[in-house]
Scaffold this motif. Structure first.
Motif, PDB file in Angstrom:
ATOM      1  N   LYS A 319      13.804  35.025  98.892  1.00 32.89           N
ATOM      2  CA  LYS A 319      14.649  36.131  97.959  1.00 32.89           C
ATOM      3  C   LYS A 319      14.391  35.997  96.531  1.00 32.89           C
ATOM      4  CE  LYS A 319      18.378  37.384 100.867  1.00 32.89           C
ATOM      5  NZ  LYS A 319      19.810  37.069 101.242  1.00 32.89           N
ATOM      6  N   ARG A 320      14.238  34.645  96.118  1.00 33.35           N
ATOM      7  CA  ARG A 320      14.353  34.216  94.569  1.00 33.35           C
ATOM      8  C   ARG A 320      12.737  34.521  94.185  1.00 33.35           C
ATOM      9  NH1 ARG A 320      15.999  28.860  91.837  1.00 33.35           N
ATOM     10  NH2 ARG A 320      14.127  28.498  92.656  1.00 33.35           N
ATOM     11  N   THR A 321      11.955  34.404  94.942  1.00 29.52           N
ATOM     12  CA  THR A 321      10.400  34.404  94.822  1.00 29.52           C
ATOM     13  C   THR A 321      10.185  36.079  94.542  1.00 29.52           C
ATOM     14  OG1 THR A 321      10.027  32.675  95.901  1.00 29.52           O
ATOM     15  CG2 THR A 321       8.192  34.144  95.400  1.00 29.52           C
ATOM     16  N   GLN A 322      10.830  36.738  95.527  1.00 30.02           N
ATOM     17  CA  GLN A 322      10.551  38.372  95.401  1.00 30.02           C
ATOM     18  C   GLN A 322      11.234  38.882  94.464  1.00 30.02           C
ATOM     19  OE1 GLN A 322      12.940  39.824  99.105  1.00 30.02           O
ATOM     20  NE2 GLN A 322      10.888  40.571  99.968  1.00 30.02           N
ATOM     21  N   ARG A 323      12.667  38.295  94.013  1.00 30.55           N
ATOM     22  CA  ARG A 323      13.202  38.831  92.699  1.00 30.55           C
ATOM     23  C   ARG A 323      12.176  38.516  91.664  1.00 30.55           C
ATOM     24  NH1 ARG A 323      18.232  36.384  92.441  1.00 30.55           N
ATOM     25  NH2 ARG A 323      18.414  36.424  94.519  1.00 30.55           N
ATOM     26  N   GLN A 324      11.733  37.388  91.582  1.00 36.15           N
ATOM     27  CA  GLN A 324      11.006  36.967  90.415  1.00 36.15           C
ATOM     28  C   GLN A 324       9.690  37.963  90.123  1.00 36.15           C
ATOM     29  OE1 GLN A 324      10.718  33.012  90.908  1.00 36.15           O
ATOM     30  NE2 GLN A 324      12.574  32.635  89.589  1.00 36.15           N
ATOM     31  N   THR A 325       8.934  38.045  91.422  1.00 39.34           N
ATOM     32  CA  THR A 325       7.560  39.054  91.434  1.00 39.34           C
ATOM     33  C   THR A 325       7.992  40.511  90.950  1.00 39.34           C
ATOM     34  OG1 THR A 325       7.246  37.625  93.629  1.00 39.34           O
ATOM     35  CG2 THR A 325       5.558  39.498  92.860  1.00 39.34           C
ATOM     36  N   ALA A 326       9.243  40.972  91.498  1.00 45.82           N
ATOM     37  CA  ALA A 326       9.576  42.278  91.211  1.00 45.82           C
ATOM     38  C   ALA A 326       9.905  42.382  89.734  1.00 45.82           C
ATOM     39  CB  ALA A 326      10.935  42.586  91.921  1.00 45.82           C
ATOM     40  N   GLN A 327      10.591  41.262  88.859  1.00 44.73           N
ATOM     41  CA  GLN A 327      10.927  41.449  87.629  1.00 44.73           C
ATOM     42  C   GLN A 327       9.672  41.339  86.721  1.00 44.73           C
ATOM     43  OE1 GLN A 327      13.543  38.061  87.218  1.00 44.73           O
ATOM     44  NE2 GLN A 327      15.326  39.311  87.571  1.00 44.73           N
ATOM     45  N   ALA A 328       8.511  40.344  87.142  1.00 45.87           N
ATOM     46  CA  ALA A 328       7.226  40.237  86.698  1.00 45.87           C
ATOM     47  C   ALA A 328       6.694  41.406  86.639  1.00 45.87           C
ATOM     48  CB  ALA A 328       6.653  39.013  87.382  1.00 45.87           C
TER      49      ALA A 328
END
Ligand SMILES: CC(C)(COP(=O)(O)OP(=O)(O)OC[C@H]1O[C@@H](n2cnc3c(N)ncnc32)[C@H](O)[C@@H]1OP(=O)(O)O)[C@@H](O)C(=O)NCCC(=O)NCCSC(=O)Cc1ccccc1
Length: 330
Positions: A319-328
């Motif tokens: 989930k954290r990776t998904q969130r970071q990718t979306a933010q990037a």
């Protein structure tokens, strides 16, 4: 025919290239350079290090069981706090070591699965029971003492991540050894019954501890290559001898008798000891030691009980990776 000739020439070229790389690798080892995870290394070097480091990690984790057994029964609050901290340290050692082994390309899951399937070993010493509080003193004094003797040279091992992990591990093992020796000293200065308990624990642990250093040099199958690659700096028998020479005066100071009536001191100061029962060692390695089945059952249960924690951690990380990718991407 033509294609086959080309293929053979290609294989020959690759063979020559690998031989050149192997020679260069050995030259780096001989020059005391550290090998790091992204460096070229022979497949056999990677394999033997993965074997040794992962087995070392399994030993630290299984090694928590015999002492963990006494946390609720430690005689005082101070003893309990120290033992709890020691057992937690062993867990930390296991985790650094799994991380070091993973740098060689095998995942922690695969390493742990190999242990749980009985394919990867852990130290023979952890297949013996802890019957009394004196066993906790003896483990700290002798088992951690033997571990330090074996691990100090590993701080200079040719593989960087393993050598660096060993520095911190050895500092912590040194504290463990002292807490064990202090338990023994207290028991030996106590009542006759307490001293007898200390002697009994020494009698039971002495020979298994000597086996921790591995088979005699003549039958140690990995020693030659591990010495050539500077994974090992001393042979199994050399480290065993160093340990015995260091331990005899400690036992004398405690007023305890090493259970080896054949022991004599040479003119050069080394203690000569009687023949070790290698049949017992082989039996323990084959799974027939006093506690092998209990230890494996406890590890399997802990692994199964922890499944939900691993799943939750993996799900959180995803989930954290998904969130970071979306933010990037924003
Ligand atoms: C010296 C040796 C152990 C063995 O030398 P090598 O060159 O690797 O092998 P060698 O050819 O001489 O042997 C042939 C076969 O026999 C196996 N075998 C040998 N001995 C044992 C044994 N005793 N138990 C079980 N198996 C053993 C060996 O794996 C090989 O089988 P394989 O082909 O793999 O199936 C080396 O691996 C080493 O230094 N390891 C790192 C240190 C380490 O792992 N420390 C662990 C204790 S940590 C600790 O105590 C901290 C603590 C304290 C208190 C509480 C909690 C935690």
């Amino acid at each position: 025919m033509y294609t086959q000739a080309l293929n053979t020439a290609e294989t020959d070229d690759r063979g020559l290239e690998d031989a050149a790389k192997a020679a260069q690798f050995q030259a780096r080892i001989d020059a005391e350079e550290r090998i790091e995870p992204n460096d070229w290394m022979p497949a056999a070097y990677r394999k033997t290090l993965t074997r040794q480091i992962s087995q070392h990690a399994h030993s630290e984790i299984v090694g928590m069981l015999p002492e963990g057994n006494w946390i609720t029964r430690a005689p005082t609050l101070r003893r309990k706090a120290a033992l709890l901290a020691k057992v937690q340290d062993e867990c930390g050692h296991g985790l650094y070591l799994y991380a070091a082994a993973e740098t060689l390309g095998t995942s922690r899951e695969e390493l742990v699965d190999a242990m749980l399937a009985g394919k990867a070993k852990y130290s023979s010493i952890f297949n013996y029971p802890t019957l009394t509080w004196a066993d906790i003193g003896t483990i700290g004094w002798l088992v951690d003492g033997a571990a330090i003797m074996n691990q100090i040279p590993l701080c200079r091992c040719s593989y960087g991540p393993y050598a660096r992990a060993m520095i911190r591990v050895c500092k912590e093992e040194s504290f463990h050894q002292r807490q064990g020796y202090e338990i023994m000293l207290t028991l030996c200065r106590g009542s006759d019954e307490q001293k007898a308990m200390a002697q009994d624990a020494l009698n039971r642990w002495w020979w298994p501890v000597l086996m921790m250093f591995g088979p005699p040099d003549a039958t140690s199958q990995h020693s030659d290559t591990s010495t050539k690659w500077k994974i090992k700096r001393f042979s199994n028998d050399e480290l065993r001898q160093k340990f015995i020479d260091a331990t005899v005066p400690q036992a004398q100071y405690l007023g305890l008798t090493i259970p080896d009536p054949g022991m004599t001191q040479d003119a050069d100061g080394h203690w000569r000891y009687s023949e070790i029962d290698w049949t017992e060692f082989k039996q323990v390695l084959a799974g027939n030691g006093p506690c092998n089945r209990d230890r494996m059952a406890a590890r399997r249960k802990a692994h199964d009980d922890g499944a939900w924690v691993r799943e939750a951690a993996a799900s959180y990380a995803a989930k954290r990776t998904q969130r970071q990718t979306a933010q990037a991407a924003e």
